[in-house]
Design a protein around this motif. Structure first.
Motif, mmCIF file in Angstrom:
data_model
loop_
_atom_site.group_PDB
_atom_site.id
_atom_site.type_symbol
_atom_site.label_atom_id
_atom_site.label_comp_id
_atom_site.label_asym_id
_atom_site.label_seq_id
_atom_site.Cartn_x
_atom_site.Cartn_y
_atom_site.Cartn_z
ATOM 1 N N GLY A 99 64.812 -1.513 -15.622
ATOM 2 C CA GLY A 99 64.424 -2.131 -16.892
ATOM 3 C C GLY A 99 63.404 -1.337 -17.671
ATOM 4 O O GLY A 99 62.500 -1.918 -18.278
ATOM 5 N N LEU A 100 63.537 -0.013 -17.658
ATOM 6 C CA LEU A 100 62.604 0.841 -18.388
ATOM 7 C C LEU A 100 63.101 1.061 -19.810
ATOM 8 O O LEU A 100 64.281 1.308 -20.039
ATOM 9 C CB LEU A 100 62.457 2.196 -17.681
ATOM 10 C CG LEU A 100 62.015 2.150 -16.222
ATOM 11 C CD1 LEU A 100 61.919 3.557 -15.655
ATOM 12 C CD2 LEU A 100 60.677 1.435 -16.080
ATOM 13 N N ASN A 101 62.193 0.987 -20.734
ATOM 14 C CA ASN A 101 62.536 1.163 -22.148
ATOM 15 C C ASN A 101 62.469 2.648 -22.487
ATOM 16 O O ASN A 101 61.548 3.107 -23.163
ATOM 17 C CB ASN A 101 61.563 0.363 -23.018
ATOM 18 C CG ASN A 101 62.022 0.303 -24.463
ATOM 19 O OD1 ASN A 101 63.206 0.429 -24.759
ATOM 20 N ND2 ASN A 101 61.080 0.127 -25.366
ATOM 21 N N GLY A 102 63.452 3.411 -21.993
ATOM 22 C CA GLY A 102 63.442 4.851 -22.183
ATOM 23 C C GLY A 102 64.650 5.344 -22.947
ATOM 24 O O GLY A 102 65.522 4.567 -23.349
ATOM 25 N N PRO A 147 55.653 -2.847 -8.388
ATOM 26 C CA PRO A 147 56.482 -3.613 -9.325
ATOM 27 C C PRO A 147 57.870 -3.002 -9.449
ATOM 28 O O PRO A 147 58.048 -1.794 -9.307
ATOM 29 C CB PRO A 147 55.701 -3.507 -10.652
ATOM 30 C CG PRO A 147 54.869 -2.287 -10.502
ATOM 31 C CD PRO A 147 54.518 -2.168 -9.055
ATOM 32 N N ALA A 148 58.847 -3.859 -9.703
ATOM 33 C CA ALA A 148 60.239 -3.405 -9.743
ATOM 34 C C ALA A 148 60.820 -3.401 -11.138
ATOM 35 O O ALA A 148 61.978 -3.010 -11.318
ATOM 36 C CB ALA A 148 61.097 -4.297 -8.851
ATOM 37 N N TYR A 149 60.024 -3.812 -12.135
ATOM 38 C CA TYR A 149 60.596 -3.931 -13.476
ATOM 39 C C TYR A 149 59.547 -3.564 -14.519
ATOM 40 O O TYR A 149 58.369 -3.850 -14.354
ATOM 41 C CB TYR A 149 61.079 -5.368 -13.725
ATOM 42 C CG TYR A 149 61.940 -5.522 -14.947
ATOM 43 C CD1 TYR A 149 63.307 -5.266 -14.889
ATOM 44 C CD2 TYR A 149 61.393 -5.915 -16.164
ATOM 45 C CE1 TYR A 149 64.101 -5.408 -16.004
ATOM 46 C CE2 TYR A 149 62.180 -6.058 -17.286
ATOM 47 C CZ TYR A 149 63.541 -5.808 -17.207
ATOM 48 O OH TYR A 149 64.329 -5.923 -18.317
ATOM 49 N N GLY A 150 59.993 -2.920 -15.577
ATOM 50 C CA GLY A 150 59.099 -2.572 -16.673
ATOM 51 C C GLY A 150 58.418 -1.233 -16.463
ATOM 52 O O GLY A 150 58.449 -0.649 -15.373
ATOM 53 N N ASN A 157 58.161 7.067 -22.065
ATOM 54 C CA ASN A 157 58.534 6.553 -20.742
ATOM 55 C C ASN A 157 59.456 7.520 -20.004
ATOM 56 O O ASN A 157 59.293 7.756 -18.799
ATOM 57 C CB ASN A 157 59.226 5.196 -20.881
ATOM 58 C CG ASN A 157 58.260 4.097 -21.282
ATOM 59 O OD1 ASN A 157 57.060 4.174 -21.010
ATOM 60 N ND2 ASN A 157 58.764 3.078 -21.952
ATOM 61 N N THR A 158 60.422 8.082 -20.734
ATOM 62 C CA THR A 158 61.369 9.006 -20.101
ATOM 63 C C THR A 158 60.672 10.286 -19.660
ATOM 64 O O THR A 158 60.923 10.791 -18.553
ATOM 65 C CB THR A 158 62.510 9.339 -21.070
ATOM 66 O OG1 THR A 158 63.217 8.129 -21.395
ATOM 67 C CG2 THR A 158 63.484 10.325 -20.454
ATOM 68 N N LEU A 159 59.818 10.840 -20.496
ATOM 69 C CA LEU A 159 59.110 12.069 -20.133
ATOM 70 C C LEU A 159 58.185 11.830 -18.934
ATOM 71 O O LEU A 159 58.080 12.688 -18.042
ATOM 72 C CB LEU A 159 58.304 12.578 -21.326
ATOM 73 C CG LEU A 159 59.125 13.127 -22.506
ATOM 74 C CD1 LEU A 159 58.216 13.492 -23.667
ATOM 75 C CD2 LEU A 159 59.939 14.339 -22.060
ATOM 76 N N LEU A 205 56.207 3.161 -12.507
ATOM 77 C CA LEU A 205 57.243 4.201 -12.471
ATOM 78 C C LEU A 205 57.341 4.912 -11.122
ATOM 79 O O LEU A 205 58.139 5.834 -10.975
ATOM 80 C CB LEU A 205 56.971 5.239 -13.567
ATOM 81 C CG LEU A 205 57.091 4.737 -15.005
ATOM 82 C CD1 LEU A 205 56.846 5.863 -15.991
ATOM 83 C CD2 LEU A 205 58.469 4.124 -15.256
ATOM 84 N N THR A 206 56.554 4.474 -10.137
ATOM 85 C CA THR A 206 56.633 5.107 -8.817
ATOM 86 C C THR A 206 58.004 4.887 -8.177
ATOM 87 O O THR A 206 58.651 5.839 -7.717
ATOM 88 C CB THR A 206 55.526 4.573 -7.895
ATOM 89 O OG1 THR A 206 54.250 4.995 -8.395
ATOM 90 C CG2 THR A 206 55.697 5.107 -6.480
#
Length: 316
Positions: free
Chosen positions: A261-264, A165-168, A100-102, A180-181
């Protein structure tokens, strides 16, 4: 000459990373009291047995150099230790979240390079209202903190207009791209503006330079002048600031991942720091420093290769 330049930069990189690793490992021992109590947390008095277990697991009773060498060699072999709060290997935690981070950093970097350079180039070449508009936009974006930008984009594009979307983080390439936009735009906004401003200044300086005026006086076509004289000579500062911007994304990613709320990895760092999970914090800090230093070194080498005015044999 370029070989010597690269060798000197590589040596500087190695010394920088060595010093950073010592600082990251030694930070634990700078805190007052027993470092093991920081790892327990919770506000309760830890039992002697638990403290002894932590001392053994983290080798806190070992001499500093011995403990540092063990930690560094384990990190180089992919073993970052165990997380006390997650009860899992740190390497596994990072591997689960690295994707997710990359993706986020890569997406933001693409926005910075493409939009920032394009807008800056147009502003520098055309001037007038285009330059004014780009300058106003860039100045505004540079003044807005990442967290404020995240909140503003969420309210307007996700809540008010319901476009994204604003979450996840979503699943699959399309799902990730959609989710992720907003985080990527929030992360890239201020750096994009900075790149646009530096690009505009570099292009404008080359546009007004003597060699460009001479080329025009000789009747050389405008497209050739822009491609060979302006953009080519302006590529070094543009590459340099773009590299710094991409490296700087790693610092802002933690804030954006928490906001959306990103799991990064960035969110993991903030959560682990709050829980005083030393192994995770040390691992993420070291990886971040390594990535930042490597990117900056690569940019230095690339800039020197693009700009013949950089003295490769001496001090750059």
């Amino acid at each position: 000459m370029i070989t010597r330049f690269i060798a000197r930069r590589a040596a500087t990189l190695a010394l920088t990373l060595l010093a950073a690793s010592v600082a990251i490992y030694g930070a634990l021992f700078l805190a007052p009291g027993d470092p093991a109590t920081l790892l327990v947390g919770g506000g309760k008095e830890p039992s002697p047995g638990l403290l002894a277990q932590i001392h053994r697991e983290y080798h806190l009773d070992d001499p500093f150099l011995e403990g540092y060498w063990r930690w560094l060699t384990n990190m180089l072999h992919g073993d970052a230790g165990q997380s006390l709060s997650y009860q899992d290997s740190v390497t596994g935690l990072l591997a689960d979240r690295a994707g997710n981070t990359l993706f986020l950093i890569g997406y933001a970097a693409l926005l910075i390079v493409t939009l920032g350079v394009t807008l800056g180039t147009l502003a520098g070449l055309r001037g007038g209202w285009v330059e004014t508009a780009v300058t106003v936009m860039a100045t505004t974006l540079m003044a807005v903190p990442v967290f404020v930008m995240s909140v503003a984009l969420t309210w307007f594009l996700a809540v008010r207009l319901d476009w994204l979307p604003a979450y996840g983080s979503g699943s699959g390439f399309t799902g990730r791209l959609e989710h992720l936009t907003l985080p990527a735009v929030a992360l890239a906004a201020s750096w994009l503006a900075y790149v646009a401003q530096v690009t505009r200044s570099a292009v404008r300086a080359e546009l007004l330079s003597e060699h460009v005026q001479t080329a025009r006086g000789r009747g050389i076509g405008e497209r050739f002048i822009i491609r060979k004289h302006i953009l080519r000579n302006a590529s070094a500062p543009i590459t340099s600031i773009s590299g710094v911007a991409v490296a700087g994304l790693m610092a802002g990613s933690s804030i954006v991942e928490q906001a959306f709320g990103l799991n990064g990895v960035g969110a993991l760092l903030i959560q682990s720091a709050a829980k005083q999970d030393l192994a995770v914090v040390q691992a993420v800090a070291l990886i971040t420093v390594v990535a930042f230093a490597v990117i900056n070194t690569a940019v230095d080498v690339l800039t020197a290769a693009l700009d013949h005015r950089v003295p490769l044999g001496g001090h750059a």
